[in-house]
Design a protein around this motif. Structure first.
Motif, PDB file in Angstrom:
ATOM      1  N   UNK A 392     110.704   7.105 -82.216  1.00  0.00           N
ATOM      2  CA  UNK A 392     110.199   6.259 -83.209  1.00  0.00           C
ATOM      3  C   UNK A 392     111.981   5.915 -83.534  1.00  0.00           C
ATOM      4  N   UNK A 393     112.877   6.822 -83.328  1.00  0.00           N
ATOM      5  CA  UNK A 393     114.163   6.308 -83.626  1.00  0.00           C
ATOM      6  C   UNK A 393     115.220   5.297 -83.305  1.00  0.00           C
ATOM      7  N   UNK A 394     115.280   5.494 -82.001  1.00  0.00           N
ATOM      8  CA  UNK A 394     115.477   4.277 -81.241  1.00  0.00           C
ATOM      9  C   UNK A 394     114.510   2.850 -81.587  1.00  0.00           C
ATOM     10  N   UNK A 395     113.526   3.121 -81.689  1.00  0.00           N
ATOM     11  CA  UNK A 395     112.795   1.753 -81.933  1.00  0.00           C
ATOM     12  C   UNK A 395     112.946   1.124 -83.312  1.00  0.00           C
ATOM     13  N   UNK A 396     113.484   2.294 -84.336  1.00  0.00           N
ATOM     14  CA  UNK A 396     114.078   1.135 -85.522  1.00  0.00           C
ATOM     15  C   UNK A 396     115.665   0.587 -85.280  1.00  0.00           C
ATOM     16  N   UNK A 397     116.128   1.267 -85.109  1.00  0.00           N
ATOM     17  CA  UNK A 397     117.908   1.152 -84.361  1.00  0.00           C
ATOM     18  C   UNK A 397     117.509  -0.467 -83.595  1.00  0.00           C
ATOM     19  N   UNK A 398     116.471  -0.793 -82.699  1.00  0.00           N
ATOM     20  CA  UNK A 398     116.506  -1.961 -81.974  1.00  0.00           C
ATOM     21  C   UNK A 398     116.006  -2.842 -82.980  1.00  0.00           C
ATOM     22  N   UNK A 399     114.580  -2.237 -83.642  1.00  0.00           N
ATOM     23  CA  UNK A 399     114.199  -3.753 -84.344  1.00  0.00           C
ATOM     24  C   UNK A 399     115.013  -3.710 -85.846  1.00  0.00           C
ATOM     25  N   UNK A 400     116.182  -2.967 -86.261  1.00  0.00           N
ATOM     26  CA  UNK A 400     116.906  -3.169 -87.516  1.00  0.00           C
ATOM     27  C   UNK A 400     118.156  -3.944 -87.073  1.00  0.00           C
ATOM     28  N   UNK A 401     118.679  -3.956 -85.487  1.00  0.00           N
ATOM     29  CA  UNK A 401     119.221  -4.409 -84.568  1.00  0.00           C
ATOM     30  C   UNK A 401     119.204  -5.858 -84.851  1.00  0.00           C
ATOM     31  N   UNK A 402     117.584  -6.544 -84.504  1.00  0.00           N
ATOM     32  CA  UNK A 402     117.030  -7.443 -84.449  1.00  0.00           C
ATOM     33  C   UNK A 402     116.940  -8.445 -85.490  1.00  0.00           C
ATOM     34  N   UNK A 403     116.920  -7.695 -86.707  1.00  0.00           N
ATOM     35  CA  UNK A 403     116.390  -8.233 -87.858  1.00  0.00           C
ATOM     36  C   UNK A 403     117.564  -8.617 -88.173  1.00  0.00           C
ATOM     37  N   UNK A 404     118.885  -6.962 -88.459  1.00  0.00           N
ATOM     38  CA  UNK A 404     120.468  -8.026 -88.861  1.00  0.00           C
ATOM     39  C   UNK A 404     121.292  -9.007 -87.967  1.00  0.00           C
ATOM     40  N   UNK A 405     120.254  -9.494 -86.894  1.00  0.00           N
ATOM     41  CA  UNK A 405     121.352 -10.038 -85.970  1.00  0.00           C
ATOM     42  C   UNK A 405     121.991 -11.360 -86.723  1.00  0.00           C
ATOM     43  N   UNK A 406     121.413 -12.377 -87.233  1.00  0.00           N
ATOM     44  CA  UNK A 406     121.487 -13.134 -88.061  1.00  0.00           C
ATOM     45  C   UNK A 406     123.480 -13.147 -88.570  1.00  0.00           C
ATOM     46  N   UNK A 407     123.067 -11.572 -89.304  1.00  0.00           N
ATOM     47  CA  UNK A 407     124.458 -11.116 -90.096  1.00  0.00           C
ATOM     48  C   UNK A 407     125.598 -10.550 -89.858  1.00  0.00           C
TER      49      UNK A 407
END
Length: 450
Positions: A392-407
């Motif tokens: 869950x934690x690696x998935x969460x890091x990937x998801x947050x990185x994908x969501x915040x990539x424009x920032x």
């Protein structure tokens, strides 16, 4: 049917269900292999080993709940007793501690046991209620103060023997694999004592009683340092498999690593984890075979009949309380075996790590997700839930990185979300449980109706 021939609809239904079960296990294997390819094979095998142990623990809970409808909220206590077995069986005895007070501790325990036996004998022999109560109280008081007079000085002397290193009696120095059997026996004995007290209570009271008993067990292991070193922990439990450094120093292993073109460190880690996986898988296969045989036998049909309608079972002459005690002991023994295996894998016994989230709540989520009443579902649930618990934690890091990539990289919003990804574990567990309850309320592999 009376002639033993199954109806065509039953055979067709079983045929249609089996491919689905196979597909689910194949998907689980693919997910573990995906971790090996995307992250590392050492991590994939580490997840596999913990999935196997979780599956065994879930199988024990399923025996209690799926077979007989017993809600055991004290899983962590029986798992902790399995871990204690690893210490008592495999660690070498501490000679100085035994000289300081080992004999006195054994004598104190013997006095306590004799006092209990004498009180039971007095209770049965004396008929007059007033005399019986007075005699039992006198015997219990004499046993308590006599045992305490021997026990407390001996414990202080034992815990004073190099407390930073030992400060406890140690074990018997036997192969740690034997602790798996001893862990099952310790958990079964505790379950028998707890069952004699709590079985026969209503389901909600049974859950409260088992939770309280497990908390008592864990508290005992935390504070009785003469037995388990308490919060100081016991490290360096012997292994049933080779050590990585021994493999790396072996000439044949060095040649093998050179032939494969891989690092000796990585290969040794993989080989050790594969050895553990083989041992754990063997235990799971044996327990699974025994569980399936019991479930399909007349005993299993009787247990399901008691679970579905206790009143009707009692009317048919079944001793419901005795059968509940039997299945409670069996399920707890399996949990104890899993607890001993977990301590073996960790190489240490840490009483402070036994808490309800990991060893009760999460195990129950595995049973619910997999499908209570179905052994295959329990095993699958152990794999699915533990896999997502770890990933869950690696998935969460990937998801947050994908969501915040424009920032931008220094954005406070991005920093906050990336730091919060570590908390995705509980969110993912809740999401998995909700999805299963919504779309498969009986679990991924529901109980077969025969």
């Amino acid at each position: 049917m009376s002639d033993g021939v199954e109806p065509l609809s039953v055979r067709l239904g079983r045929t249609l269900r089996r491919p689905g079960r196979t597909a689910l296990f194949a998907a689980m294997a693919a997910l573990i292999c995906l971790v090996g390819v995307a992250q590392s094979w050492s991590l994939a095998l580490a997840i596999l080993n913990l999935c196997l142990i979780s599956a065994i623990m879930t199988l024990g809970v399923n025996i209690q709940w799926g077979y007989a409808g017993l809600f055991n909220a004290g899983v962590m206590g029986f798992a902790a007793l399995g871990g204690l077995a690893g210490v008592l069986v495999s660690m070498p005895p501490v000679a100085a501690a035994w000289r300081a007070g080992g004999a006195e501790v054994v004598l104190a325990l013997a006095v306590a046991a004799l006092a209990i036996a004498a009180s039971v004998l007095v209770y049965r022999r004396i008929r007059h209620p007033g005399y019986r109560k007075a005699a039992v109280a006198l015997v219990v008081a004499a046993g308590y103060f006599g045992a305490r007079a021997l026990f407390e000085p001996a414990v202080r002397a034992i815990e004073a023997v190099e407390p930073s290193v030992t400060g406890y009696l140690g074990g018997f120095g036997l192969p740690i694999v034997l602790s798996w059997f001893v862990g099952g026996a310790l958990a079964a004995g505790a379950a028998w004592a707890a069952g004699k007290i709590s079985l026969g209570l209503r389901a909600d009271y049974l859950a409260i009683a088992t939770l309280g008993i497990s908390e008592i067990i864990v508290a005992f292991l935390k504070y009785e340092e003469w037995l388990s070193r308490g919060v100081k922990n016991v490290t360096g439990l012997p292994r049933p498999v080779p050590y990585e450094v021994d493999l790396q120093n072996a000439a044949w292993f060095q040649e093998w690593a050179a032939t494969l073109g891989v690092s000796q460190v990585d290969l040794s880690s993989i080989v050790v984890k594969l050895c553990y996986a083989g041992l754990f898988a063997l235990v799971l296969v044996v327990l699974m075979w025994l569980s399936e045989a019991a479930l399909r036998a007349p005993w299993g049909r009787m247990m399901r009949a008691i679970r579905d309608n206790e009143t009707a079972a009692e009317a048919m002459g079944k001793d419901v309380t005795a059968r509940h005690l039997q299945v409670f002991v069996l399920g707890s023994a399996v949990i104890g075996i899993a607890g001993a295996m977990l301590a073996t894998l960790d190489g240490q016994f840490t009483p402070t790590t036994y808490h309800p989230l990991r060893f009760t709540f999460l195990i129950w989520v595995m049973v619910i997700v997999g499908g209570s009443g179905n052994n295959w579902g329990a095993v699958l649930g152990g794999f699915v839930v533990w896999y997502f618990w770890v990933e869950a934690e690696p998935m969460g890091l990937w998801l947050m990185d994908f969501i915040t990539s424009p920032l931008s990289a220094d954005s406070p919003v991005r920093s906050h979300l990336m730091e919060s990804a570590a908390h995705m574990r509980l969110v993912v567990m809740g999401l998995v449980l909700l999805l299963v309850l919504r779309f498969a309320p009986r679990g991924l592999i529901p109980e077969e109706r025969r």
